[in-house]
Design a protein around this motif. Structure first.
Motif, PDB file in Angstrom:
ATOM      1  N   THR A  90       0.844  -1.196   0.000  1.00  0.00           N
ATOM      2  CA  THR A  90       0.000   0.000   0.000  1.00  0.00           C
ATOM      3  C   THR A  90       0.878   1.244   0.000  1.00  0.00           C
ATOM      4  N   TYR A  91       1.907   1.239   0.846  1.00  0.00           N
ATOM      5  CA  TYR A  91       2.851   2.357   0.908  1.00  0.00           C
ATOM      6  C   TYR A  91       3.567   2.522  -0.435  1.00  0.00           C
ATOM      7  N   ARG A  92       3.991   1.401  -1.021  1.00  0.00           N
ATOM      8  CA  ARG A  92       4.701   1.475  -2.299  1.00  0.00           C
ATOM      9  C   ARG A  92       3.810   2.116  -3.374  1.00  0.00           C
ATOM     10  N   PHE A  93       2.544   1.697  -3.397  1.00  0.00           N
ATOM     11  CA  PHE A  93       1.641   2.234  -4.408  1.00  0.00           C
ATOM     12  C   PHE A  93       1.398   3.728  -4.199  1.00  0.00           C
ATOM     13  N   LEU A  94       1.187   4.136  -2.964  1.00  0.00           N
ATOM     14  CA  LEU A  94       0.919   5.545  -2.693  1.00  0.00           C
ATOM     15  C   LEU A  94       2.116   6.425  -3.042  1.00  0.00           C
ATOM     16  N   THR A  95       3.312   5.902  -2.867  1.00  0.00           N
ATOM     17  CA  THR A  95       4.503   6.720  -3.101  1.00  0.00           C
ATOM     18  C   THR A  95       5.064   6.601  -4.511  1.00  0.00           C
ATOM     19  N   THR A  96       4.817   5.468  -5.185  1.00  0.00           N
ATOM     20  CA  THR A  96       5.414   5.270  -6.511  1.00  0.00           C
ATOM     21  C   THR A  96       4.407   4.911  -7.595  1.00  0.00           C
ATOM     22  N   GLY A  97       3.212   4.470  -7.209  1.00  0.00           N
ATOM     23  CA  GLY A  97       2.238   4.013  -8.194  1.00  0.00           C
ATOM     24  C   GLY A  97       2.448   2.578  -8.625  1.00  0.00           C
ATOM     25  N   GLU A  98       3.415   1.899  -8.022  1.00  0.00           N
ATOM     26  CA  GLU A  98       3.710   0.516  -8.386  1.00  0.00           C
ATOM     27  C   GLU A  98       3.352  -0.438  -7.245  1.00  0.00           C
ATOM     28  N   VAL A  99       3.211  -1.717  -7.582  1.00  0.00           N
ATOM     29  CA  VAL A  99       2.955  -2.776  -6.610  1.00  0.00           C
ATOM     30  C   VAL A  99       3.748  -4.006  -7.029  1.00  0.00           C
ATOM     31  N   VAL A 100       4.460  -4.607  -6.103  1.00  0.00           N
ATOM     32  CA  VAL A 100       5.125  -5.883  -6.362  1.00  0.00           C
ATOM     33  C   VAL A 100       4.184  -6.969  -5.850  1.00  0.00           C
ATOM     34  N   THR A 101       3.370  -7.503  -6.743  1.00  0.00           N
ATOM     35  CA  THR A 101       2.336  -8.445  -6.320  1.00  0.00           C
ATOM     36  C   THR A 101       2.921  -9.716  -5.716  1.00  0.00           C
ATOM     37  N   GLY A 102       4.140 -10.052  -6.108  1.00  0.00           N
ATOM     38  CA  GLY A 102       4.778 -11.241  -5.548  1.00  0.00           C
ATOM     39  C   GLY A 102       5.042 -11.136  -4.062  1.00  0.00           C
ATOM     40  N   ASN A 103       5.024  -9.916  -3.522  1.00  0.00           N
ATOM     41  CA  ASN A 103       5.228  -9.735  -2.081  1.00  0.00           C
ATOM     42  C   ASN A 103       3.939  -9.867  -1.280  1.00  0.00           C
ATOM     43  N   MET A 104       2.795  -9.764  -1.950  1.00  0.00           N
ATOM     44  CA  MET A 104       1.528  -9.633  -1.240  1.00  0.00           C
ATOM     45  C   MET A 104       1.181 -10.845  -0.381  1.00  0.00           C
ATOM     46  N   ASP A 105       1.570 -12.031  -0.810  1.00  0.00           N
ATOM     47  CA  ASP A 105       1.254 -13.229  -0.029  1.00  0.00           C
ATOM     48  C   ASP A 105       2.519 -13.846   0.565  1.00  0.00           C
ATOM     49  N   LYS A 106       3.423 -12.954   0.986  1.00  0.00           N
ATOM     50  CA  LYS A 106       4.671 -13.393   1.622  1.00  0.00           C
ATOM     51  C   LYS A 106       4.662 -12.990   3.098  1.00  0.00           C
ATOM     52  N   PHE A 107       5.180 -13.886   3.940  1.00  0.00           N
ATOM     53  CA  PHE A 107       5.318 -13.553   5.357  1.00  0.00           C
ATOM     54  C   PHE A 107       6.482 -12.584   5.575  1.00  0.00           C
ATOM     55  N   GLU A 108       7.536 -12.740   4.750  1.00  0.00           N
ATOM     56  CA  GLU A 108       8.717 -11.898   4.902  1.00  0.00           C
ATOM     57  C   GLU A 108       8.439 -10.506   4.340  1.00  0.00           C
ATOM     58  N   GLN A 109       8.872  -9.491   5.055  1.00  0.00           N
ATOM     59  CA  GLN A 109       8.669  -8.125   4.594  1.00  0.00           C
ATOM     60  C   GLN A 109       9.736  -7.732   3.574  1.00  0.00           C
ATOM     61  N   ALA A 110       9.350  -6.847   2.660  1.00  0.00           N
ATOM     62  CA  ALA A 110      10.283  -6.338   1.657  1.00  0.00           C
ATOM     63  C   ALA A 110      11.296  -5.423   2.338  1.00  0.00           C
ATOM     64  N   GLN A 111      12.561  -5.631   2.044  1.00  0.00           N
ATOM     65  CA  GLN A 111      13.610  -4.863   2.705  1.00  0.00           C
ATOM     66  C   GLN A 111      13.830  -3.490   2.076  1.00  0.00           C
ATOM     67  N   ASP A 112      13.223  -3.254   0.916  1.00  0.00           N
ATOM     68  CA  ASP A 112      13.388  -1.951   0.269  1.00  0.00           C
ATOM     69  C   ASP A 112      12.295  -0.964   0.665  1.00  0.00           C
ATOM     70  N   LEU A 113      11.444  -1.357   1.621  1.00  0.00           N
ATOM     71  CA  LEU A 113      10.358  -0.501   2.088  1.00  0.00           C
ATOM     72  C   LEU A 113      10.403  -0.396   3.610  1.00  0.00           C
ATOM     73  N   PRO A 114       9.802   0.654   4.184  1.00  0.00           N
ATOM     74  CA  PRO A 114       9.753   0.748   5.647  1.00  0.00           C
ATOM     75  C   PRO A 114       9.104  -0.497   6.249  1.00  0.00           C
ATOM     76  N   LEU A 115       9.709  -1.022   7.290  1.00  0.00           N
ATOM     77  CA  LEU A 115       9.201  -2.241   7.911  1.00  0.00           C
ATOM     78  C   LEU A 115       7.976  -1.947   8.774  1.00  0.00           C
ATOM     79  N   VAL A 116       7.108  -2.943   8.866  1.00  0.00           N
ATOM     80  CA  VAL A 116       5.887  -2.839   9.663  1.00  0.00           C
ATOM     81  C   VAL A 116       6.129  -3.506  11.006  1.00  0.00           C
ATOM     82  N   LYS A 117       5.767  -2.831  12.075  1.00  0.00           N
ATOM     83  CA  LYS A 117       5.958  -3.383  13.412  1.00  0.00           C
ATOM     84  C   LYS A 117       5.058  -4.602  13.618  1.00  0.00           C
ATOM     85  N   PRO A 118       5.491  -5.561  14.422  1.00  0.00           N
ATOM     86  CA  PRO A 118       4.637  -6.730  14.695  1.00  0.00           C
ATOM     87  C   PRO A 118       3.392  -6.329  15.476  1.00  0.00           C
ATOM     88  N   ALA A 119       2.368  -7.146  15.385  1.00  0.00           N
ATOM     89  CA  ALA A 119       1.112  -6.861  16.096  1.00  0.00           C
ATOM     90  C   ALA A 119       1.310  -7.001  17.599  1.00  0.00           C
TER      91      ALA A 119
END
Length: 388
Positions: free
Chosen positions: A359-388
């Motif tokens: 969501t952050y990637r799309f808002l800032t660049t207009g792009e989405v890496v769909t291969g990341n959407m169903d991954k448990f591991e976070q993308a290292q090129d984007l700000p990390l999300v804190k655990p719940a």
């Protein structure tokens, strides 16, 4: 990553805060205000660079804090955020405060009298007194079928008027406030009039439909839209159930994410009508220059996936700068996919952190890496999300 930023001044921010605070105060002064359903905002300090402001819209019968984790993530990573309340949802007594569709009294009252004269329906009405739940979809459809026998031609015409887009007889039979969803969103956007920079809309379910509708209505102001499972048309099971409200006389109530809140089925009917409005041909054209990220799931119990897929195609698909992802059935992601602690159909979204990042990637660049959407591991090129 080079992203255009803006630096709101103290005056910019203060004027927005005054308008929003006045709105929140008006809710608080209303004797029917709903506990915990207040809108709220997160604005960076004057002079700090921001990527823009995100207007967020929660799902049907939920509250603004439904997406608080996503809101916090976006705020911590450079966005101002305004968590709005859907039309009427900051108030209790949905039968008088929420958008809904009702039969006009000149049709409802004679029909109700005919029901009282029918021995089967009369017994049913007696059993309904003091109750607001307990009917299965089979029972509800049976009730509707019985009522249809009272005046088949008239009721068939009412059904046609309600279920057909732009039927000229709709206003003849019904009173509807479904466009309150858009009117309320316009008012929330107006409160941000002095905030410089881009405005984005993000929404879930009915909130997703609202986010899209506001972009259609204000294409020069809304930069991008992220819509999670927008409720543009109900799945078949719910579509059948909502038809019970066609008769407009049985005060059958349901509950949503708040089990203590009951609302007329006519509120569902208004949601359906609002989805029809968003999907109208003229509104497709209004989105041709607004990039949209549409996120769906195959495990739907509310928003019809095929309708949303068709909507994506009708707004031009990826060729128009839009992006699309649908969780596979095996991902076990439910309709309310934003918060990892929200459970529906026994499922929750275990990939929520990747959803936030994309969501952050799309808002800032207009792009989405769909291969990341169903991954448990976070993308290292984007700000990390804190655990719940």
């Amino acid at each position: 990553m080079s992203i255009k930023t803006t630096r709101p001044t103290f005056q910019d921010i203060n004027q927005c805060k005054k308008k929003i605070d006045a709105y929140i105060d008006s809710i608080d002064q209303n004797p029917e205000h709903r506990a915990g359903a207040y809108p709220y905002y997160q604005f960076h300090a004057p002079g700090e660079p921001i990527y823009g402001t995100v207007l967020m819209f929660h799902g049907f019968s939920a509250k603004p804090d439904q997406m608080w984790r996503l809101s916090a993530y976006l705020f911590e990573n450079g966005f101002n955020v305004y968590q709005c309340s859907l039309a009427g949802h900051s108030l209790i007594n949905p039968h008088k405060n929420w958008p809904q569709i009702d039969l006009k009294s000149e049709y409802r009252d004679p029909l109700f009298e005919s029901m009282r004269k029918d021995p089967i329906l009369s017994d049913l009405l007696s059993s309904l007194e003091g109750k607001s739940e307990g009917f299965s979809i089979t029972q509800k459809l049976g009730i509707a079928a019985r009522i249809l026998r009272l005046n088949p031609l008239l009721l068939a015409d009412m059904i046609k008027a309600l279920l057909s887009n732009n039927d000229p007889d709709f206003d003849k039979y019904f009173v509807s406030s479904h466009l309150d969803y858009l009117d309320n969103a316009r008012q929330r956007l107006q409160e941000l009039r002095t905030m410089p920079g881009e405005i984005y809309t993000v929404g879930l379910s009915v909130g997703g439909a609202t986010a899209l509708a506001l972009a259609q209505d204000q294409p020069m102001r809304i930069k991008k839209v992220v819509a999670y499972a927008p409720l543009l048309n109900p799945v078949e099971e719910q579509a059948k159930e909502w038809q019970v409200n066609l008769i407009g006389v049985l005060d059958i109530k349901e509950s949503g994410w708040d089990p203590n809140l009951k609302f007329p089925v006519g509120c569902f009917s208004a949601v359906n009508r609002f989805g029809d409005f968003v999907r109208s041909k003229e509104n497709y054209e209004k989105l041709k220059n607004t990039p949209i990220f549409l996120v769906l799931t195959e495990n739907e119990d509310a928003a019809d996936p095929k309708t949303n897929q068709q909507f994506f195609d009708n707004i031009g698909g990826e060729a128009q700068g839009n992006r699309y992802f649908s969780y596979d059935k095996s991902d076990l992601v439910p309709h309310p996919m934003i918060d990892p602690t929200e459970v529906s159909q026994g499922m929750s979204n275990h990939f929520w952190q990747s959803l936030y990042q994309e969501t952050y990637r799309f808002l800032t660049t207009g792009e989405v890496v769909t291969g990341n959407m169903d991954k448990f591991e976070q993308a290292q090129d984007l700000p990390l999300v804190k655990p719940a």
